[in-house]
Design a protein around this motif. Structure first.
Motif, PDB file in Angstrom:
ATOM      1  N   GLY A  74       0.582  -1.025   0.018  1.00 20.03           N
ATOM      2  CA  GLY A  74       0.222   0.094  -0.130  1.00 20.03           C
ATOM      3  C   GLY A  74       1.107   1.482   0.120  1.00 20.03           C
ATOM      4  N   ARG A  75       1.907   1.318   0.469  1.00 21.88           N
ATOM      5  CA  ARG A  75       2.987   1.954   0.025  1.00 21.88           C
ATOM      6  C   ARG A  75       4.048   2.651  -0.790  1.00 21.88           C
ATOM      7  NH1 ARG A  75       7.096   1.906   5.818  1.00 21.88           N
ATOM      8  NH2 ARG A  75       7.693   4.238   4.866  1.00 21.88           N
ATOM      9  N   ASP A  76       3.970   4.097  -1.278  1.00 23.41           N
ATOM     10  CA  ASP A  76       4.280   4.462  -2.846  1.00 23.41           C
ATOM     11  C   ASP A  76       5.889   3.493  -3.013  1.00 23.41           C
ATOM     12  OD1 ASP A  76       6.236   5.929  -4.212  1.00 23.41           O
ATOM     13  OD2 ASP A  76       4.664   6.541  -4.634  1.00 23.41           O
ATOM     14  N   ALA A  77       5.896   2.623  -3.846  1.00 27.20           N
ATOM     15  CA  ALA A  77       7.338   2.237  -4.024  1.00 27.20           C
ATOM     16  C   ALA A  77       8.677   2.580  -4.098  1.00 27.20           C
ATOM     17  CB  ALA A  77       7.036   0.760  -5.044  1.00 27.20           C
ATOM     18  N   ALA A  78       8.103   4.057  -4.868  1.00 28.29           N
ATOM     19  CA  ALA A  78       9.951   5.323  -4.995  1.00 28.29           C
ATOM     20  C   ALA A  78       9.930   5.604  -4.217  1.00 28.29           C
ATOM     21  CB  ALA A  78       8.997   5.753  -6.028  1.00 28.29           C
ATOM     22  N   GLU A  79       9.270   5.894  -3.108  1.00 26.57           N
ATOM     23  CA  GLU A  79       9.354   6.388  -1.681  1.00 26.57           C
ATOM     24  C   GLU A  79       9.442   5.619  -0.762  1.00 26.57           C
ATOM     25  OE1 GLU A  79       6.310   9.429   0.026  1.00 26.57           O
ATOM     26  OE2 GLU A  79       6.522  10.047  -1.485  1.00 26.57           O
ATOM     27  N   LEU A  80       9.138   4.473  -0.608  1.00 27.58           N
ATOM     28  CA  LEU A  80       9.584   3.482   0.054  1.00 27.58           C
ATOM     29  C   LEU A  80      10.384   2.189  -0.114  1.00 27.58           C
ATOM     30  CD1 LEU A  80       8.493   1.618   2.755  1.00 27.58           C
ATOM     31  CD2 LEU A  80       7.777  -0.189   0.966  1.00 27.58           C
ATOM     32  N   PHE A  81      11.681   2.529  -1.138  1.00 30.31           N
ATOM     33  CA  PHE A  81      12.453   1.572  -1.705  1.00 30.31           C
ATOM     34  C   PHE A  81      13.289   2.899  -2.995  1.00 30.31           C
ATOM     35  CE2 PHE A  81       9.363  -1.202  -2.042  1.00 30.31           C
ATOM     36  CZ  PHE A  81       9.388  -2.251  -0.814  1.00 30.31           C
ATOM     37  N   PRO A  82      14.053   4.584  -2.356  1.00 31.88           N
ATOM     38  CA  PRO A  82      14.688   4.814  -2.916  1.00 31.88           C
ATOM     39  C   PRO A  82      16.212   4.297  -3.202  1.00 31.88           C
ATOM     40  CG  PRO A  82      15.480   5.607  -0.377  1.00 31.88           C
ATOM     41  CD  PRO A  82      13.542   4.464  -0.586  1.00 31.88           C
ATOM     42  N   ILE A  83      17.115   4.235  -5.015  1.00 28.87           N
ATOM     43  CA  ILE A  83      17.860   4.069  -5.188  1.00 28.87           C
ATOM     44  C   ILE A  83      19.208   4.821  -5.456  1.00 28.87           C
ATOM     45  CG2 ILE A  83      16.886   2.424  -5.725  1.00 28.87           C
ATOM     46  CD1 ILE A  83      17.965   4.911  -8.463  1.00 28.87           C
ATOM     47  N   VAL A  84      20.572   4.591  -5.615  1.00 25.18           N
ATOM     48  CA  VAL A  84      21.453   5.061  -5.982  1.00 25.18           C
ATOM     49  C   VAL A  84      22.283   4.150  -7.137  1.00 25.18           C
ATOM     50  CG1 VAL A  84      23.432   6.287  -4.752  1.00 25.18           C
ATOM     51  CG2 VAL A  84      21.603   5.916  -3.615  1.00 25.18           C
ATOM     52  N   ARG A  85      22.882   5.342  -8.240  1.00 26.37           N
ATOM     53  CA  ARG A  85      22.763   4.463  -9.335  1.00 26.37           C
ATOM     54  C   ARG A  85      24.279   4.578  -9.642  1.00 26.37           C
ATOM     55  NH1 ARG A  85      18.058   6.659 -12.230  1.00 26.37           N
ATOM     56  NH2 ARG A  85      16.961   4.622 -13.368  1.00 26.37           N
ATOM     57  N   PHE A  86      25.178   3.164  -9.510  1.00 25.79           N
ATOM     58  CA  PHE A  86      27.124   3.642  -9.698  1.00 25.79           C
ATOM     59  C   PHE A  86      27.016   3.939 -10.516  1.00 25.79           C
ATOM     60  CE2 PHE A  86      25.620  -0.107  -6.809  1.00 25.79           C
ATOM     61  CZ  PHE A  86      26.936  -0.756  -6.096  1.00 25.79           C
ATOM     62  N   LEU A  87      26.682   4.328 -11.871  1.00 24.36           N
ATOM     63  CA  LEU A  87      27.276   4.405 -13.336  1.00 24.36           C
ATOM     64  C   LEU A  87      26.335   5.668 -13.748  1.00 24.36           C
ATOM     65  CD1 LEU A  87      28.684   2.304 -14.371  1.00 24.36           C
ATOM     66  CD2 LEU A  87      30.200   3.320 -12.813  1.00 24.36           C
TER      67      LEU A  87
ATOM     68  N   LEU B  41      22.306  -0.720  -9.764  1.00 26.44           N
ATOM     69  CA  LEU B  41      22.231   0.066  -8.661  1.00 26.44           C
ATOM     70  C   LEU B  41      22.310  -0.857  -7.493  1.00 26.44           C
ATOM     71  CD1 LEU B  41      19.266  -0.518  -8.153  1.00 26.44           C
ATOM     72  CD2 LEU B  41      18.405   0.939 -10.446  1.00 26.44           C
ATOM     73  N   SER B  42      22.008   0.690  -6.835  1.00 27.56           N
ATOM     74  CA  SER B  42      21.632   0.070  -4.668  1.00 27.56           C
ATOM     75  C   SER B  42      20.638   0.672  -5.150  1.00 27.56           C
ATOM     76  CB  SER B  42      22.640   0.721  -4.449  1.00 27.56           C
ATOM     77  OG  SER B  42      22.884  -0.017  -3.032  1.00 27.56           O
ATOM     78  N   LEU B  43      19.953   0.574  -3.661  1.00 25.02           N
ATOM     79  CA  LEU B  43      18.982   0.680  -2.699  1.00 25.02           C
ATOM     80  C   LEU B  43      19.229   1.673  -1.128  1.00 25.02           C
ATOM     81  CD1 LEU B  43      16.460  -2.089  -3.121  1.00 25.02           C
ATOM     82  CD2 LEU B  43      16.578  -0.187  -4.125  1.00 25.02           C
TER      83      LEU B  43
ATOM     84  N   LYS C 283      24.695  -2.610   5.433  1.00 24.22           N
ATOM     85  CA  LYS C 283      24.986  -2.562   3.978  1.00 24.22           C
ATOM     86  C   LYS C 283      24.441  -2.439   2.753  1.00 24.22           C
ATOM     87  CE  LYS C 283      28.650  -3.374   6.444  1.00 24.22           C
ATOM     88  NZ  LYS C 283      29.856  -1.666   6.545  1.00 24.22           N
ATOM     89  N   PRO C 284      24.784  -1.953   1.696  1.00 18.62           N
ATOM     90  CA  PRO C 284      23.684  -1.878   0.041  1.00 18.62           C
ATOM     91  C   PRO C 284      24.877  -3.266  -0.509  1.00 18.62           C
ATOM     92  CG  PRO C 284      25.891  -0.275   0.337  1.00 18.62           C
ATOM     93  CD  PRO C 284      26.240  -0.680   1.691  1.00 18.62           C
ATOM     94  N   LEU C 285      23.711  -3.524  -1.339  1.00 19.65           N
ATOM     95  CA  LEU C 285      24.061  -4.210  -2.518  1.00 19.65           C
ATOM     96  C   LEU C 285      24.221  -3.636  -3.890  1.00 19.65           C
ATOM     97  CD1 LEU C 285      22.003  -7.161  -1.254  1.00 19.65           C
ATOM     98  CD2 LEU C 285      24.252  -7.174  -0.602  1.00 19.65           C
ATOM     99  N   PRO C 286      24.678  -4.477  -4.387  1.00 18.08           N
ATOM    100  CA  PRO C 286      24.973  -4.003  -6.211  1.00 18.08           C
ATOM    101  C   PRO C 286      24.316  -4.674  -6.120  1.00 18.08           C
ATOM    102  CG  PRO C 286      26.670  -5.542  -6.405  1.00 18.08           C
ATOM    103  CD  PRO C 286      25.846  -5.144  -4.588  1.00 18.08           C
ATOM    104  N   LEU C 287      22.697  -4.069  -7.312  1.00 17.10           N
ATOM    105  CA  LEU C 287      21.767  -4.827  -7.815  1.00 17.10           C
ATOM    106  C   LEU C 287      21.751  -4.903  -9.643  1.00 17.10           C
ATOM    107  CD1 LEU C 287      18.907  -3.814  -5.098  1.00 17.10           C
ATOM    108  CD2 LEU C 287      20.118  -6.638  -5.570  1.00 17.10           C
ATOM    109  N   LYS C 288      21.342  -5.667 -10.092  1.00 17.62           N
ATOM    110  CA  LYS C 288      20.536  -5.627 -11.498  1.00 17.62           C
ATOM    111  C   LYS C 288      19.154  -4.943 -11.509  1.00 17.62           C
ATOM    112  CE  LYS C 288      20.124  -8.167 -15.491  1.00 17.62           C
ATOM    113  NZ  LYS C 288      20.072  -9.265 -16.008  1.00 17.62           N
TER     114      LYS C 288
ATOM    115  N   SER D 260      26.643  -9.528  -5.950  1.00 22.35           N
ATOM    116  CA  SER D 260      27.478  -9.436  -5.088  1.00 22.35           C
ATOM    117  C   SER D 260      28.521 -10.747  -6.060  1.00 22.35           C
ATOM    118  CB  SER D 260      27.823  -9.833  -3.941  1.00 22.35           C
ATOM    119  OG  SER D 260      26.544  -8.450  -3.310  1.00 22.35           O
ATOM    120  N   ALA D 261      27.748 -11.983  -6.295  1.00 24.18           N
ATOM    121  CA  ALA D 261      28.885 -13.215  -6.751  1.00 24.18           C
ATOM    122  C   ALA D 261      29.726 -12.586  -7.679  1.00 24.18           C
ATOM    123  CB  ALA D 261      28.244 -14.203  -6.717  1.00 24.18           C
ATOM    124  N   GLU D 262      29.026 -11.582  -9.166  1.00 24.77           N
ATOM    125  CA  GLU D 262      29.723 -11.623  -9.921  1.00 24.77           C
ATOM    126  C   GLU D 262      30.268 -10.740 -10.298  1.00 24.77           C
ATOM    127  OE1 GLU D 262      26.893 -10.005 -13.328  1.00 24.77           O
ATOM    128  OE2 GLU D 262      25.066 -11.362 -12.559  1.00 24.77           O
ATOM    129  N   TYR D 263      30.079  -9.663  -8.770  1.00 24.82           N
ATOM    130  CA  TYR D 263      31.360  -8.377  -8.225  1.00 24.82           C
ATOM    131  C   TYR D 263      32.463  -9.732  -7.658  1.00 24.82           C
ATOM    132  CZ  TYR D 263      29.387  -4.202  -9.799  1.00 24.82           C
ATOM    133  OH  TYR D 263      28.435  -3.242 -10.201  1.00 24.82           O
TER     134      TYR D 263
END
Length: 484
Positions: A176-189, A213-215, A221-226, A250-253
Motif C-alpha cells: 500500500g505504500r509508494d514504491a519509489a518513496e519506500l525503495f529509493p535507489i542510487v545509481r553506480f554509473l 544500482l543500489s537501494l 550494508k548496501p548491495l549492487p543490484l541488477k 555481489s557474486a558476479e562482482y
C-alpha cells in the motif's frame, strides 16, 4: 451429475428424512445425517464430505452458523445453509462465512438440485482461483530475484521473500505504500535513466533496465543490484501497474575481482622479473648506465610499484568480500559520519574536546566508497589531529555537498606550530596494508595510516589552516545522486 458425498445437518426429523430422500433421488450419497452442531463437527472430520447442508437454527449448544464456522476453519468445502425464515436473525452471520448458497425451507426437488449444482460450480471456480494464487505466490517465493509489484499509481501491492531480504522491508509494512518513496535507489554509473525505475516504467509504458544500482540501505550494508522495471498491461493495452525485479550482483562482482587479481598478479610477476633481469644485466654485463638508461630503469621501477599497489587493492577487495563487504558501494554520508563520531567520542572526552557535528539531514548525500576503509581513514585523521589539539577546545566534524562532490571536514584547534603538522602530514609514508583486522593495522604515525587508507581509496586527504592555530583535514569524494 456425478455423485457427491453430503453431510446433512437438520434437527427436524421429518424435514431431514425428506431431504435425505431427495438427495438420494438426485444421485448423491448422504454420508451422515445429524441433528446438532457438535455432531456436525465430528461427522465432518470423520467422513470428509464434499458438501454440507446445514440448518441455521439447531437444537443444542452450537447453532448451525457456529458449527459451520468450525468446519470451514478446518477445511474448505462448499456449504449450503437451510433456514425456515427469510428474515432469520442469524442470516447475516451466515453470509459472513461466505456460504455457497441459502435455501428457504421447505425445499423442493428442483431448488435443491439447482443450489447444489451452483454451490459445487462456485466452489470449484474459487478453488481453482485460490490454487492459482497459491501457485503464483509459491513461484514468487522460490525466485532468486526480488520481485516488487505495484498498481498503476506506484503503490506496492506485492513483495516476495527475496525482495524482503534485499530491501530490508517486510511485506506487511510495504503493501500500500509508494514504491519509489519506500525503495529509493542510487545509481553506480552515469545513466540515461534519471528517475526511479518504477515511476519511469509507469510513465513511459516501457521496460527500464539499470545495471548496476543500489537501494538506499535500510540495513547496515548496501548491495549492487541488477534492476528491471516493466509496465503491466491488460489484454486491451490498459496500464494495470508495474513489476520490478532486483538481482544481487555481489557474486558476479567478487568473481570479476578475482579475475582481475589473477591478471594483476601475473603482470606483477612479469614486471618484477623483467626489472630483475635488467638490474642483473646492468650490474654484470653493461656496467654503469648513462642518464637516459637510469631514467628508463627508474620509470620501470615506478610502473612495477604501481602494478603491485593495484594488486594490493584487489587483494584487499577480495578480503572485504570474504568478510561480507564490497569495495565500492553507495554510502549515506551522514550515517557513516555519525558512526565515526560515536566511535571517537571516548577519545575526544579523554582529550577534553567538545565534539560538534554539522551533517545534512535525511538520506544522502551519497558517495561510492567502501565504508570500512573510509571509517579507518577518518578515524586515523582525527587521531592524528587530536594528538596536537588543545584541551577544552572544539572538534568539528562537518559535511557539505554540491552537485559534483561531497566534502568532509575534520577541524581542531592546536597549541602547536601548524607548519610542523603540515610537514609531518606531507612526509608521512604509505606502507602495504596486509589486513583490515584492527589488531593487525600498522601502528605509529596516524597521518601515515590515514594517507595509506587514502591510497587504497584512490583519494588523498589534505590539511588546511582555517584560522589561528586551527587545522582542518579535508577529504573530497565524487557525489552520487539518489532517485525516488
Amino acid at each position: 451429475m456425478p455423485s457427491t458425498s453430503v453431510l446433512l445437518v437438520e434437527d427436524e426429523t421429518i424435514i431431514a428424512m425428506e431431504l435425505e430422500q431427495t438427495l438420494q433421488d438426485l444421485g448423491h450419497l448422504v454420508v451422515a445425517r445429524v441433528t446438532t452442531g457438535e455432531a456436525a463437527i465430528e461427522a465432518a472430520a470423520r467422513h470428509n464430505p464434499e458438501l454440507v447442508l446445514m440448518d441455521i437454527r439447531l437444537a443444542g449448544r452450537l447453532s448451525g452458523v457456529e458449527a459451520a464456522a468450525v468446519i470451514l476453519s478446518r477445511r474448505r468445502l462448499p456449504l449450503i445453509f437451510l433456514t425456515a425464515y427469510s428474515d432469520d436473525l442469524s442470516l447475516q452471520s451466515a453470509k459472513n462465512l461466505d456460504a455457497c448458497g441459502f435455501l428457504l425451507k421447505p425445499v423442493n426437488h428442483s431448488e435443491l438440485h439447482v443450489s447444489i449444482e451452483i454451490a459445487l460450480h462456485k466452489f470449484a471456480a474459487e478453488k481453482a482461483l485460490l490454487d492459482q494464487q497459491e501457485w503464483l505466490t509459491e513461484t514468487l517465493r522460490s525466485l532468486t530475484e526480488g520481485v516488487i509489484c505495484t498498481d498503476r499509481k506506484g503503490a506496492t501491492t506485492l513483495i516476495n521473500a527475496r525482495a524482503e531480504a534485499l530491501t530490508g522491508r517486510r511485506a506487511s509494512e510495504a503493501t500500500g505504500r509508494d514504491a519509489a518513496e519506500l525503495f529509493p535507489i542510487v545509481r553506480f554509473l552515469p545513466s540515461a535513466n534519471s528517475g526511479h525505475p518504477v515511476l519511469q516504467a509507469l510513465e513511459t509504458g516501457k521496460p527500464v533496465f539499470d545495471n548496476p544500482l543500489s537501494l538506499v540501505p535500510t540495513g547496515p550494508k548496501p548491495l549492487p543490484l541488477k534492476s528491471t522495471a516493466a509496465p503491466v498491461l491488460s489484454a486491451g493495452g490498459d496500464l494495470l501497474g508495474a513489476v520490478w525485479t532486483l538481482e544481487d550482483l555481489s557474486a558476479e562482482y567478487a568473481a570479476d575481482r578475482r579475475l582481475q587479481l589473477n591478471r594483476s598478479n601475473d603482470l606483477c610477476q612479469r614486471s618484477t622479473q623483467l626489472l630483475r633481469n635488467l638490474e642483473v644485466l646492468q650490474s654484470e654485463l653493461l656496467g654503469p648506465l648513462n642518464e637516459d638508461q637510469v631514467m628508463v630503469l627508474d620509470m620501470l621501477r615506478d610502473d612495477t610499484g604501481t602494478l603491485h599497489l593495484d594488486a594490493d587493492r584487489l587483494r584487499l577487495c577480495l578480503q572485504l568480500e570474504e568478510e561480507g563487504e564490497l569495495l565500492a558501494l553507495p554510502q549515506d554520508v551522514p550515517r557513516v559520519l555519525s558512526g565515526v563520531a560515536a566511535s571517537l567520542r571516548p577519545l575526544l572526552g579523554h582529550k577534553q574536546l567538545v565534539p560538534r557535528l554539522a551533517l545534512p539531514t535525511g538520506p544522502g548525500p551519497f558517495i561510492e566508497v567502501n565504508e570500512d576503509l573510509l571509517f579507518h581513514l577518518l578515524t586515523s585523521l582525527t587521531e592524528g589531529l587530536i594528538e596536537q589539539a588543545t584541551p577544552g577546545t572544539t572538534f568539528d566534524l562537518a559535511c557539505t555537498a554540491d552537485l559534483e562532490k561531497v566534502t568532509i571536514s575534520l577541524e581542531v584547534t592546536t597549541a602547536n606550530d601548524t607548519r610542523k603538522l603540515h610537514d609531518q602530514f606531507n612526509s608521512s609514508a604509505t606502507l602495504p596494508l596486509p589486513n583490515l583486522q584492527e589488531h593487525e593495522l600498522p601502528s605509529g604515525d596516524h597521518f601515515a595510516l590515514a594517507r595509506h587508507f587514502g591510497t587504497y581509496l584512490d583519494l588523498l586527504p589534505r590539511l588546511e589552516t582555517t584560522g589561528p592555530n586551527t587545522l582542518a583535514a579535508i577529504v573530497e569524494l565524487p557525489r552520487l545522486s539518489a532517485s525516488r
